[in-house]
Write a protein that holds these residues in place. Structure first.
Motif, PDB file in Angstrom:
ATOM      1  N   GLN A 131      54.233  50.474  37.992  1.00  0.00           N
ATOM      2  CA  GLN A 131      53.983  50.033  36.618  1.00  0.00           C
ATOM      3  C   GLN A 131      55.006  48.955  36.226  1.00  0.00           C
ATOM      4  O   GLN A 131      56.142  49.260  35.863  1.00  0.00           O
ATOM      5  CB  GLN A 131      54.091  51.222  35.655  1.00  0.00           C
ATOM      6  CG  GLN A 131      53.029  52.294  35.860  1.00  0.00           C
ATOM      7  CD  GLN A 131      51.632  51.760  35.605  1.00  0.00           C
ATOM      8  OE1 GLN A 131      51.414  51.032  34.636  1.00  0.00           O
ATOM      9  NE2 GLN A 131      50.688  52.136  36.470  1.00  0.00           N
ATOM     10  N   PRO A 132      54.627  47.698  36.294  1.00  0.00           N
ATOM     11  CA  PRO A 132      55.566  46.627  35.925  1.00  0.00           C
ATOM     12  C   PRO A 132      55.696  46.512  34.408  1.00  0.00           C
ATOM     13  O   PRO A 132      54.914  47.106  33.649  1.00  0.00           O
ATOM     14  CB  PRO A 132      54.896  45.378  36.495  1.00  0.00           C
ATOM     15  CG  PRO A 132      53.432  45.698  36.469  1.00  0.00           C
ATOM     16  CD  PRO A 132      53.331  47.180  36.744  1.00  0.00           C
ATOM     17  N   GLU A 133      56.675  45.765  33.981  1.00  0.00           N
ATOM     18  CA  GLU A 133      56.857  45.538  32.550  1.00  0.00           C
ATOM     19  C   GLU A 133      55.657  44.754  32.023  1.00  0.00           C
ATOM     20  O   GLU A 133      55.294  43.709  32.578  1.00  0.00           O
ATOM     21  CB  GLU A 133      58.142  44.755  32.303  1.00  0.00           C
ATOM     22  CG  GLU A 133      58.439  44.502  30.843  1.00  0.00           C
ATOM     23  CD  GLU A 133      59.694  43.680  30.637  1.00  0.00           C
ATOM     24  OE1 GLU A 133      59.853  43.121  29.531  1.00  0.00           O
ATOM     25  OE2 GLU A 133      60.504  43.586  31.590  1.00  0.00           O
ATOM     26  N   PRO A 134      55.021  45.241  30.960  1.00  0.00           N
ATOM     27  CA  PRO A 134      53.801  44.594  30.459  1.00  0.00           C
ATOM     28  C   PRO A 134      54.017  43.132  30.092  1.00  0.00           C
ATOM     29  O   PRO A 134      55.044  42.743  29.542  1.00  0.00           O
ATOM     30  CB  PRO A 134      53.451  45.422  29.215  1.00  0.00           C
ATOM     31  CG  PRO A 134      54.094  46.748  29.451  1.00  0.00           C
ATOM     32  CD  PRO A 134      55.363  46.448  30.205  1.00  0.00           C
ATOM     33  N   ASP A 135      53.015  42.302  30.450  1.00  0.00           N
ATOM     34  CA  ASP A 135      52.966  40.875  30.111  1.00  0.00           C
ATOM     35  C   ASP A 135      54.159  40.074  30.651  1.00  0.00           C
ATOM     36  O   ASP A 135      54.481  39.006  30.119  1.00  0.00           O
ATOM     37  CB  ASP A 135      52.861  40.683  28.598  1.00  0.00           C
ATOM     38  CG  ASP A 135      51.580  41.262  28.034  1.00  0.00           C
ATOM     39  OD1 ASP A 135      50.524  41.087  28.686  1.00  0.00           O
ATOM     40  OD2 ASP A 135      51.631  41.892  26.970  1.00  0.00           O
ATOM     41  N   SER A 136      54.778  40.576  31.690  1.00  0.00           N
ATOM     42  CA  SER A 136      55.907  39.873  32.294  1.00  0.00           C
ATOM     43  C   SER A 136      55.429  39.102  33.531  1.00  0.00           C
ATOM     44  O   SER A 136      54.300  39.262  33.987  1.00  0.00           O
ATOM     45  CB  SER A 136      56.988  40.868  32.716  1.00  0.00           C
ATOM     46  OG  SER A 136      56.477  41.732  33.734  1.00  0.00           O
ATOM     47  N   MET A 137      56.294  38.258  34.059  1.00  0.00           N
ATOM     48  CA  MET A 137      55.980  37.560  35.302  1.00  0.00           C
ATOM     49  C   MET A 137      55.809  38.553  36.446  1.00  0.00           C
ATOM     50  O   MET A 137      55.029  38.329  37.370  1.00  0.00           O
ATOM     51  CB  MET A 137      57.082  36.560  35.641  1.00  0.00           C
ATOM     52  CG  MET A 137      57.078  35.318  34.754  1.00  0.00           C
ATOM     53  SD  MET A 137      55.568  34.329  34.972  1.00  0.00           S
ATOM     54  CE  MET A 137      55.787  33.744  36.649  1.00  0.00           C
ATOM     55  N   GLU A 138      56.528  39.657  36.348  1.00  0.00           N
ATOM     56  CA  GLU A 138      56.384  40.702  37.352  1.00  0.00           C
ATOM     57  C   GLU A 138      54.979  41.291  37.311  1.00  0.00           C
ATOM     58  O   GLU A 138      54.358  41.518  38.356  1.00  0.00           O
ATOM     59  CB  GLU A 138      57.423  41.796  37.123  1.00  0.00           C
ATOM     60  CG  GLU A 138      57.394  42.870  38.214  1.00  0.00           C
ATOM     61  CD  GLU A 138      58.383  43.979  37.933  1.00  0.00           C
ATOM     62  OE1 GLU A 138      59.385  44.070  38.684  1.00  0.00           O
ATOM     63  OE2 GLU A 138      58.169  44.759  36.981  1.00  0.00           O
ATOM     64  N   HIS A 143      42.633  40.415  31.440  1.00  0.00           N
ATOM     65  CA  HIS A 143      43.988  40.194  30.935  1.00  0.00           C
ATOM     66  C   HIS A 143      44.480  38.771  31.194  1.00  0.00           C
ATOM     67  O   HIS A 143      45.077  38.144  30.309  1.00  0.00           O
ATOM     68  CB  HIS A 143      44.949  41.198  31.583  1.00  0.00           C
ATOM     69  CG  HIS A 143      46.317  41.175  30.977  1.00  0.00           C
ATOM     70  ND1 HIS A 143      46.655  41.912  29.869  1.00  0.00           N
ATOM     71  CD2 HIS A 143      47.437  40.479  31.325  1.00  0.00           C
ATOM     72  CE1 HIS A 143      47.926  41.685  29.556  1.00  0.00           C
ATOM     73  NE2 HIS A 143      48.426  40.812  30.434  1.00  0.00           N
ATOM     74  N   TRP A 144      44.260  38.261  32.431  1.00  0.00           N
ATOM     75  CA  TRP A 144      44.838  36.982  32.823  1.00  0.00           C
ATOM     76  C   TRP A 144      43.815  35.848  32.900  1.00  0.00           C
ATOM     77  O   TRP A 144      44.177  34.697  33.148  1.00  0.00           O
ATOM     78  CB  TRP A 144      45.529  37.108  34.189  1.00  0.00           C
ATOM     79  CG  TRP A 144      46.663  38.084  34.209  1.00  0.00           C
ATOM     80  CD1 TRP A 144      46.656  39.331  34.749  1.00  0.00           C
ATOM     81  CD2 TRP A 144      47.968  37.895  33.657  1.00  0.00           C
ATOM     82  NE1 TRP A 144      47.871  39.952  34.587  1.00  0.00           N
ATOM     83  CE2 TRP A 144      48.709  39.086  33.905  1.00  0.00           C
ATOM     84  CE3 TRP A 144      48.603  36.874  32.980  1.00  0.00           C
ATOM     85  CZ2 TRP A 144      50.029  39.263  33.514  1.00  0.00           C
ATOM     86  CZ3 TRP A 144      49.925  37.037  32.576  1.00  0.00           C
ATOM     87  CH2 TRP A 144      50.618  38.218  32.844  1.00  0.00           C
ATOM     88  N   GLY A 145      42.553  36.173  32.686  1.00  0.00           N
ATOM     89  CA  GLY A 145      41.494  35.184  32.844  1.00  0.00           C
ATOM     90  C   GLY A 145      41.530  34.079  31.798  1.00  0.00           C
ATOM     91  O   GLY A 145      42.083  34.231  30.707  1.00  0.00           O
ATOM     92  N   ASN A 146      40.918  32.952  32.160  1.00  0.00           N
ATOM     93  CA  ASN A 146      40.847  31.790  31.272  1.00  0.00           C
ATOM     94  C   ASN A 146      39.943  32.094  30.077  1.00  0.00           C
ATOM     95  O   ASN A 146      38.895  32.722  30.222  1.00  0.00           O
ATOM     96  CB  ASN A 146      40.280  30.592  32.063  1.00  0.00           C
ATOM     97  CG  ASN A 146      40.631  29.266  31.441  1.00  0.00           C
ATOM     98  OD1 ASN A 146      40.913  29.188  30.244  1.00  0.00           O
ATOM     99  ND2 ASN A 146      40.601  28.225  32.245  1.00  0.00           N
TER     100      ASN A 146
END
Length: 466
Positions: free
Chosen positions: A286-293, A359-362
């Motif tokens: 579980q990475p930090e939300p909305d981070s580069m990670e 989440h990351w889509g255009n």
């Protein structure tokens, strides 16, 4: 079939020559009731013409006149007499005879047709190949051919005079004023073996550091780079043979180990796939939300679930590649070589991929828009390559940190996602042909490179049956 005769042409003679009854001997070729004349360039008078046999009959042995003997030889000697060469050409053309082909062969008789110099000039060919690929948007391949050209030039400048002489080269060092010229004929198995040795020990190009200094120690390239460069050379040879520029017997490469010809080295296959346990660790992380990670983690998972889709293809996905439940795309790496028969890869969109797209889509959902907002339609091929490189770099950077946190040995990079996808399918019993189609490979041998083998517990199970 066309017929050959002699013709005495007095039409182009001057007034003075007409008085002396001078003419030019020409070859008369008749085909399908059409007659064409081809000059021999031989001027003679009517007396010599009258005494000359007209169909190749033997000259009277009593003839001693040197002019008559020479004229007879010029017309009838084998195989280069004008009449004899005409007969030979007609016979060679046979049913395919036409006047244009005859004229070309007759005019160029005895002259070996040489391939244009620029076609045999390897450095020029490399430059043209590089420019063409770059113009077509194939940046990686274009860059490789350009780099190969520079590498070969650096190598040649290190050769001694005796080595240059051995390879037939006219330049051996930078102080030699002669222009650098490298042709296909210079690339022999010995040349390639020497070039490989040089690359491994001192073939790495400098990047602005003072490596040209006598005190600096030369650096070599990896065996993978040697393989890339020599495979590019092999491609040029194959194309040159197909185009008729060089002959097959000059081909310096072989795939058979132990051959006297040059065998391209294979880079050591370092297995990049993760174990089942490590894959589960990555999935549950579980990475930090909305981070580069999180972005790196999600792109890695998207690649893994997306048939091992590489990041370059992921970045190039457009909205028209998506349907409700599937992604259909063609690999950029093989698109140019598969124009006649495109290999379309279909990926079932699972819940994880759907979440990542959401989440990351255009935000732009028009058909020609990119799925992910890394690229845009105003970028040229070089800008796209640079952007993709940066996405891969940042993904690998943060996934390396994830791997360290999870205690995963080895590189947790984008390659690992693709290799792990293939190996996971293998470990579940999927046939290689199925894995091959999912990865978009032409050959099963390429797919086998991706497969890491079996888990230790599986090996123990198999061996226990012995």
């Amino acid at each position: 079939m066309a017929t050959v005769n002699l013709f005495f042409d007095t039409r182009a003679t001057t007034e003075n020559e007409t008085v002396r009854r001078v003419g030019i001997i020409k070859i008369a070729v008749t085909h399908n009731r059409t007659k064409r004349l081809y000059t021999t360039g031989i001027k003679t008078d009517s007396d010599q013409w009258q005494s000359l046999p007209k169909k190749g009959e033997k000259l009277d042995s009593r003839v001693k006149d040197e002019k008559r003997l020479k004229l007879y030889a010029d017309i009838y000697s084998m195989p280069n007499g004008f009449y004899r060469r005409a007969e030979s050409i007609v016979e060679a053309l046979g049913a395919n005879f036409d006047f244009e082909a005859f004229k070309d062969a007759f005019d160029n008789w005895g002259i070996e047709k040489k391939v244009e110099a620029e076609k045999t000039d390897l450095l020029s060919t490399l430059s043209t190949k590089s420019e063409t690929l770059l113009k077509n948007g194939q940046v990686s391949h274009g860059t490789n051919f350009g780099a190969l050209s520079k590498s070969l030039q650096r190598f040649i400048h290190t050769l001694t005079k005796s080595e240059c002489k051995e390879y037939g080269l006219s330049v051996g060092n930078p102080r030699n004023p002669q222009p650098l010229k490298l042709e296909y004929r210079h690339i022999t198995p010995d040349f390639l073996k020497h070039y490989e040795e040089w690359m491994l020990h001192e073939g790495k190009a400098s990047r602005g550091e003072p490596s040209q200094s006598p005190k600096s120690k030369p650096k070599g390239v990896s065996i993978t780079t040697v393989s890339i460069y020599t495979r590019a050379l092999r491609t040029l040879f194959n194309e040159a043979i197909e185009a008729g520029i060089i002959k097959q017997e000059t081909y310096p490469f072989s795939t058979r180990k132990g051959s006297t010809k040059y065998v391209i080295p294979e880079s050591e296959n370092i297995k990049k796939a993760l174990s089942r346990t490590d894959i589960d660790k990555v999935k549950s992380y579980q990475p930090e939300p909305d981070s580069m990670e999180q972005r790196a983690h999600d792109l890695w998972l998207f690649s893994y679930y997306g048939n091992g889709m590489n990041i370059a293809d992921l970045c190039r996905l457009k909205q028209n590649n998506l349907t409700k439940d599937y992604i259909h795309f063609e690999r950029a790496k093989t698109k140019a070589s598969n124009k006649k028969k495109p290999v379309i890869i279909s990926v079932k969109i699972n819940e994880v991929m759907a979440r990542i797209l959401s989440h990351w889509g255009n935000l732009d959902k028009s058909k020609n828009a990119y799925v992910f907002p890394f690229l845009n339609n105003s970028m040229d091929a070089a800008q796209q390559k640079q952007t993709i490189h940066q996405v891969i770099k940042m993904t690998n950077k943060y996934m390396k940190r994830v791997g360290e946190k999870l205690g995963i040995e080895g590189d947790l990079n984008t390659y690992a996602a693709r290799h792990s996808f293939a190996t996971t399918l293998q470990r579940t019993g999927a046939p290689i042909s199925f894995i091959q189609s999912r990865l978009g490979h032409k050959k099963s041998s390429t797919t086998e490179i991706y497969l890491a083998g079996f888990e230790p517990e599986q090996e123990s199970k198999f061996l226990s049956e012995l």
